[in-house]
Motif scaffolding. Structure first.
Motif, PDB file in Angstrom:
ATOM      1  N   ARG A 353       0.900  -1.234   0.019  1.00  0.00           N
ATOM      2  CA  ARG A 353       0.084  -0.100   0.033  1.00  0.00           C
ATOM      3  C   ARG A 353       0.945   1.119   0.108  1.00  0.00           C
ATOM      4  NH1 ARG A 353      -4.494  -0.270   4.387  1.00  0.00           N
ATOM      5  NH2 ARG A 353      -4.952  -2.136   2.925  1.00  0.00           N
ATOM      6  N   GLY A 354       0.658   2.308  -1.106  1.00  0.00           N
ATOM      7  CA  GLY A 354       1.297   3.431  -0.912  1.00  0.00           C
ATOM      8  C   GLY A 354       2.553   3.213  -1.898  1.00  0.00           C
ATOM      9  N   HIS A 355       2.931   1.938  -2.262  1.00  0.00           N
ATOM     10  CA  HIS A 355       4.216   1.841  -2.989  1.00  0.00           C
ATOM     11  C   HIS A 355       3.830   1.564  -4.371  1.00  0.00           C
ATOM     12  CE1 HIS A 355       6.894   2.251   0.500  1.00  0.00           C
ATOM     13  NE2 HIS A 355       5.809   1.694   1.287  1.00  0.00           N
ATOM     14  N   ALA A 356       5.044   1.997  -5.398  1.00  0.00           N
ATOM     15  CA  ALA A 356       4.887   1.375  -6.850  1.00  0.00           C
ATOM     16  C   ALA A 356       5.187  -0.090  -6.997  1.00  0.00           C
ATOM     17  CB  ALA A 356       5.913   2.089  -7.547  1.00  0.00           C
ATOM     18  N   LEU A 357       4.355  -0.536  -7.835  1.00  0.00           N
ATOM     19  CA  LEU A 357       4.513  -2.213  -7.970  1.00  0.00           C
ATOM     20  C   LEU A 357       5.637  -2.623  -8.945  1.00  0.00           C
ATOM     21  CD1 LEU A 357       2.755  -5.077  -7.885  1.00  0.00           C
ATOM     22  CD2 LEU A 357       1.794  -4.471 -10.032  1.00  0.00           C
ATOM     23  N   ASP A 358       6.205  -1.844  -9.542  1.00  0.00           N
ATOM     24  CA  ASP A 358       7.326  -2.237 -10.452  1.00  0.00           C
ATOM     25  C   ASP A 358       8.447  -2.725  -9.537  1.00  0.00           C
ATOM     26  OD1 ASP A 358       5.646  -1.966 -12.795  1.00  0.00           O
ATOM     27  OD2 ASP A 358       6.832  -0.165 -13.401  1.00  0.00           O
ATOM     28  N   PRO A 359       8.920  -2.106  -8.674  1.00  0.00           N
ATOM     29  CA  PRO A 359      10.165  -2.556  -8.071  1.00  0.00           C
ATOM     30  C   PRO A 359      10.099  -3.644  -7.274  1.00  0.00           C
ATOM     31  CG  PRO A 359       9.634  -0.027  -7.527  1.00  0.00           C
ATOM     32  CD  PRO A 359       8.704  -0.638  -8.139  1.00  0.00           C
ATOM     33  N   TYR A 360       8.841  -3.917  -6.831  1.00  0.00           N
ATOM     34  CA  TYR A 360       8.693  -5.498  -6.334  1.00  0.00           C
ATOM     35  C   TYR A 360       8.636  -6.483  -7.071  1.00  0.00           C
ATOM     36  CZ  TYR A 360       7.912  -2.758  -1.986  1.00  0.00           C
ATOM     37  OH  TYR A 360       8.021  -1.846  -0.873  1.00  0.00           O
ATOM     38  N   LEU A 361       8.158  -6.293  -8.375  1.00  0.00           N
ATOM     39  CA  LEU A 361       8.212  -7.306  -9.338  1.00  0.00           C
ATOM     40  C   LEU A 361       9.569  -7.199  -9.930  1.00  0.00           C
ATOM     41  CD1 LEU A 361       5.071  -6.266 -11.334  1.00  0.00           C
ATOM     42  CD2 LEU A 361       5.247  -8.247 -10.315  1.00  0.00           C
ATOM     43  N   ASP A 362      10.301  -6.560  -9.884  1.00  0.00           N
ATOM     44  CA  ASP A 362      11.892  -6.637 -10.304  1.00  0.00           C
ATOM     45  C   ASP A 362      12.462  -7.388  -9.468  1.00  0.00           C
ATOM     46  OD1 ASP A 362      11.357  -4.816 -12.607  1.00  0.00           O
ATOM     47  OD2 ASP A 362      12.156  -3.176 -11.732  1.00  0.00           O
ATOM     48  N   ARG A 363      12.283  -7.171  -8.168  1.00  0.00           N
ATOM     49  CA  ARG A 363      12.870  -7.763  -6.932  1.00  0.00           C
ATOM     50  C   ARG A 363      12.517  -9.565  -7.240  1.00  0.00           C
ATOM     51  NH1 ARG A 363      11.695  -4.529  -1.887  1.00  0.00           N
ATOM     52  NH2 ARG A 363      12.519  -6.393  -0.632  1.00  0.00           N
ATOM     53  N   LEU A 364      11.441  -9.784  -7.424  1.00  0.00           N
ATOM     54  CA  LEU A 364      10.641 -10.907  -7.723  1.00  0.00           C
ATOM     55  C   LEU A 364      11.409 -11.786  -8.919  1.00  0.00           C
ATOM     56  CD1 LEU A 364       8.533 -13.327  -6.997  1.00  0.00           C
ATOM     57  CD2 LEU A 364       7.002 -12.059  -8.629  1.00  0.00           C
ATOM     58  N   THR A 365      11.452 -11.132  -9.788  1.00  0.00           N
ATOM     59  CA  THR A 365      12.164 -11.600 -10.875  1.00  0.00           C
ATOM     60  C   THR A 365      13.508 -11.947 -10.655  1.00  0.00           C
ATOM     61  OG1 THR A 365      10.573 -10.365 -12.283  1.00  0.00           O
ATOM     62  CG2 THR A 365      12.412 -11.288 -13.607  1.00  0.00           C
ATOM     63  N   GLU A 366      14.278 -11.018 -10.139  1.00  0.00           N
ATOM     64  CA  GLU A 366      15.642 -11.298  -9.699  1.00  0.00           C
ATOM     65  C   GLU A 366      15.818 -12.809  -8.866  1.00  0.00           C
ATOM     66  OE1 GLU A 366      17.112  -7.829  -8.270  1.00  0.00           O
ATOM     67  OE2 GLU A 366      17.025  -6.771 -10.088  1.00  0.00           O
ATOM     68  N   ALA A 367      14.788 -12.829  -8.194  1.00  0.00           N
ATOM     69  CA  ALA A 367      14.948 -13.833  -7.118  1.00  0.00           C
ATOM     70  C   ALA A 367      14.352 -15.275  -7.622  1.00  0.00           C
ATOM     71  CB  ALA A 367      13.802 -13.622  -5.939  1.00  0.00           C
ATOM     72  N   VAL A 368      13.901 -15.390  -8.735  1.00  0.00           N
ATOM     73  CA  VAL A 368      13.391 -16.487  -9.416  1.00  0.00           C
ATOM     74  C   VAL A 368      14.521 -16.847 -10.378  1.00  0.00           C
ATOM     75  CG1 VAL A 368      11.780 -17.569 -10.880  1.00  0.00           C
ATOM     76  CG2 VAL A 368      10.985 -16.156  -9.109  1.00  0.00           C
ATOM     77  N   THR A 369      15.017 -18.180  -9.960  1.00  0.00           N
ATOM     78  CA  THR A 369      16.304 -18.719 -11.077  1.00  0.00           C
ATOM     79  C   THR A 369      16.171 -20.022 -11.397  1.00  0.00           C
ATOM     80  OG1 THR A 369      17.718 -19.183  -8.949  1.00  0.00           O
ATOM     81  CG2 THR A 369      17.980 -16.924  -9.915  1.00  0.00           C
ATOM     82  N   PRO A 370      16.765 -20.784 -12.379  1.00  0.00           N
ATOM     83  CA  PRO A 370      16.415 -22.193 -12.617  1.00  0.00           C
ATOM     84  C   PRO A 370      17.203 -23.055 -11.689  1.00  0.00           C
ATOM     85  CG  PRO A 370      17.982 -21.282 -14.241  1.00  0.00           C
ATOM     86  CD  PRO A 370      17.507 -19.910 -13.362  1.00  0.00           C
ATOM     87  N   GLU A 371      16.474 -23.051 -10.514  1.00  0.00           N
ATOM     88  CA  GLU A 371      16.879 -24.045  -9.359  1.00  0.00           C
ATOM     89  C   GLU A 371      16.012 -24.876  -8.895  1.00  0.00           C
ATOM     90  OE1 GLU A 371      20.136 -22.138  -6.821  1.00  0.00           O
ATOM     91  OE2 GLU A 371      19.488 -20.238  -7.438  1.00  0.00           O
ATOM     92  N   SER A 372      16.219 -25.606  -8.015  1.00  0.00           N
ATOM     93  CA  SER A 372      15.149 -26.338  -7.211  1.00  0.00           C
ATOM     94  C   SER A 372      14.021 -25.517  -6.781  1.00  0.00           C
ATOM     95  CB  SER A 372      15.598 -27.476  -6.087  1.00  0.00           C
ATOM     96  OG  SER A 372      15.994 -26.338  -4.953  1.00  0.00           O
ATOM     97  N   PRO A 373      12.873 -25.877  -6.781  1.00  0.00           N
ATOM     98  CA  PRO A 373      11.754 -25.210  -6.151  1.00  0.00           C
ATOM     99  C   PRO A 373      11.790 -24.587  -4.721  1.00  0.00           C
ATOM    100  CG  PRO A 373      10.723 -26.880  -7.537  1.00  0.00           C
ATOM    101  CD  PRO A 373      12.201 -26.997  -7.355  1.00  0.00           C
ATOM    102  N   ALA A 374      12.577 -25.348  -3.983  1.00  0.00           N
ATOM    103  CA  ALA A 374      12.575 -25.356  -2.585  1.00  0.00           C
ATOM    104  C   ALA A 374      13.557 -24.079  -2.353  1.00  0.00           C
ATOM    105  CB  ALA A 374      12.893 -26.463  -1.648  1.00  0.00           C
ATOM    106  N   VAL A 375      14.539 -24.060  -3.129  1.00  0.00           N
ATOM    107  CA  VAL A 375      15.562 -23.141  -3.388  1.00  0.00           C
ATOM    108  C   VAL A 375      15.023 -21.700  -3.583  1.00  0.00           C
ATOM    109  CG1 VAL A 375      17.712 -22.159  -4.201  1.00  0.00           C
ATOM    110  CG2 VAL A 375      17.606 -24.574  -3.205  1.00  0.00           C
TER     111      VAL A 375
END
Length: 404
Positions: A353-375
């Protein structure tokens, strides 16, 4: 009545209705004890509490002293009908000096021989909880002071009911949600899954859900959705959507067709409900996933040797509320090489609430890598879930594609 007498009566009522003994009783027992005290304090012959059901827009008797047949006969009153219904609809006190078929909807009231009634709404922060009324078998001119004192009792009743309802609803919602979220994922050669679910600390459990199932064709269905609202009502709608989507998935190969049917069902049978849903069908034979989105955020796609991206999926309208543009819903086909990861999530993970969406989507995209789902799940939650309690539910479902 003098100001001194008024203050004395107010103190007398407050002392009686906050009797410490009531705190150690179950709700129904405490309400009956409270109504007994009300009858004595107000020198009346009956006292009744009716609770309001917003879904049916009806009042039902929860506790009564002096008219016990109302409980035994399951008396209900439509909003706006009769004495109690009018109080609920207007949320204002009401006095009756004539009790008969023309003024009340419950036959028990006039058959009892009541000559006068006083009723007040039970409210919590302007939200209607129910109605409290008292009745006299003799002629009685209820005064403005009587009304004010009965409103004090209604406030005490509202707090007791709200506390009990909140506790019971949270327990029911938790049990329902746990029974519907997968405890184990299906064992599929070439696929592995992991997931996280965190209830909103402020609003409590709600309508976020995810699901994974194997279809008769051998393909795998993956669902994530978010029903608008929170609490038991949202969880119940979520359960209905989950079951309906599974049924439609058995009859339709296209995710877009499944969501089209789901939208028709929700718009017709759950007229006040709305949900965002993403449904994907994984085909391990040709290494593709077909996705359709009903207003849901796009999944993150991470493939070896490539930067992670938000999958290029154009969302169609959410399901429910009759939302439809007249244009058919669309399927998007994604190619999935060995080692690719697809991460589905609900908006509680990235919206603040009160924050732009794009920075959080960027952080999410960076955190998802081709590794095991648990990681991946662990990294995403570490990256995006802050130390403070979350405002909204968070659901995260990660799938990885491996060589069979």
């Amino acid at each position: 009545m003098s100001a001194t007498a008024n203050a004395t009566d107010r103190l007398r009522v407050l002392e009686a209705i906050t009797d410490v003994e009531l705190r150690h009783m179950e709700l129904d027992e405490s309400l009956l004890a409270l109504l007994g005290k009300v009858c004595a304090l107000f020198e009346v012959d009956t006292a009744t509490i009716l609770l309001y059901d917003a879904t049916t827009q009806r009042l039902g008797v929860r506790a009564t002293v002096g008219i016990e047949e109302e409980i035994r006969r399951g008396v209900t009153v439509d909003l706006g009908a009769g004495f109690s219904g009018r109080i609920a609809a207007t949320r204002r006190p009401l006095v009756l000096d004539r009790v008969d078929q023309t003024t009340v909807s419950s036959a028990a009231l006039w058959r009892k021989g009541l000559r006068a009634l006083l009723g007040v709404p039970i409210l919590v922060r302007d939200e209607l909880i129910g109605v409290l009324h008292v009745g006299s078998l003799t002629e009685r001119a209820f005064t403005e002071a009587d009304t004010h004192l009965l409103l004090l009792v209604a406030d005490r009743v509202a707090l007791a009911i709200q506390a009990e309802t909140t506790s019971a609803e949270r327990a029911a919602t938790t049990a329902l949600q746990r029974s519907l979220l997968p405890t184990r994922f299906p064992v599929v050669d070439g696929l592995c899954f992991d997931a996280r679910y965190v209830p909103g600390a402020v609003a409590g459990l709600g309508g976020d859900w995810y699901d994974v199932f194997v279809l008769p064709s051998g393909r795998v269905g993956v669902v994530i959705g978010d029903v608008a609202g929170h609490g038991l009502a949202a969880a119940v709608v979520m359960g209905r959507l989950r079951s309906a989507l599974r049924a439609y998935a058995l009859e339709n190969d296209s995710p877009a067709q499944v969501l089209t049917k789901l939208n028709g069902k929700v718009s017709h049978f759950e007229r006040t409900s709305m949900a965002t849903v993403a449904y994907a069908v994984i085909d391990l034979t040709d290494r593709t996933v077909t996705v359709s989105s009903a207003g849901h955020p796009p999944p993150v796609l991470a493939a070896p040797g490539h930067p992670s991206i938000l999958a290029p999926i154009t969302p169609d309208p959410p399901v429910g509320l009759g939302l439809h543009t007249g244009r058919p819903r669309r399927d998007t086909v994604l190619n999935l090489p060995n080692g690719a990861v697809l991460a589905f999530y609900t908006d509680g993970l990235v919206e603040r609430r009160g924050h732009a969406l794009d920075p959080y989507l960027d952080r999410l995209t960076e955190a998802v890598t081709p590794e095991s789902p648990a990681v991946v799940c662990g990294r995403v939650m570490d990256t995006l879930v802050e130390p403070e309690p979350t405002q909204d539910d968070i659901a995260l479902l990660v799938a990885r594609f491996l060589a069979p």
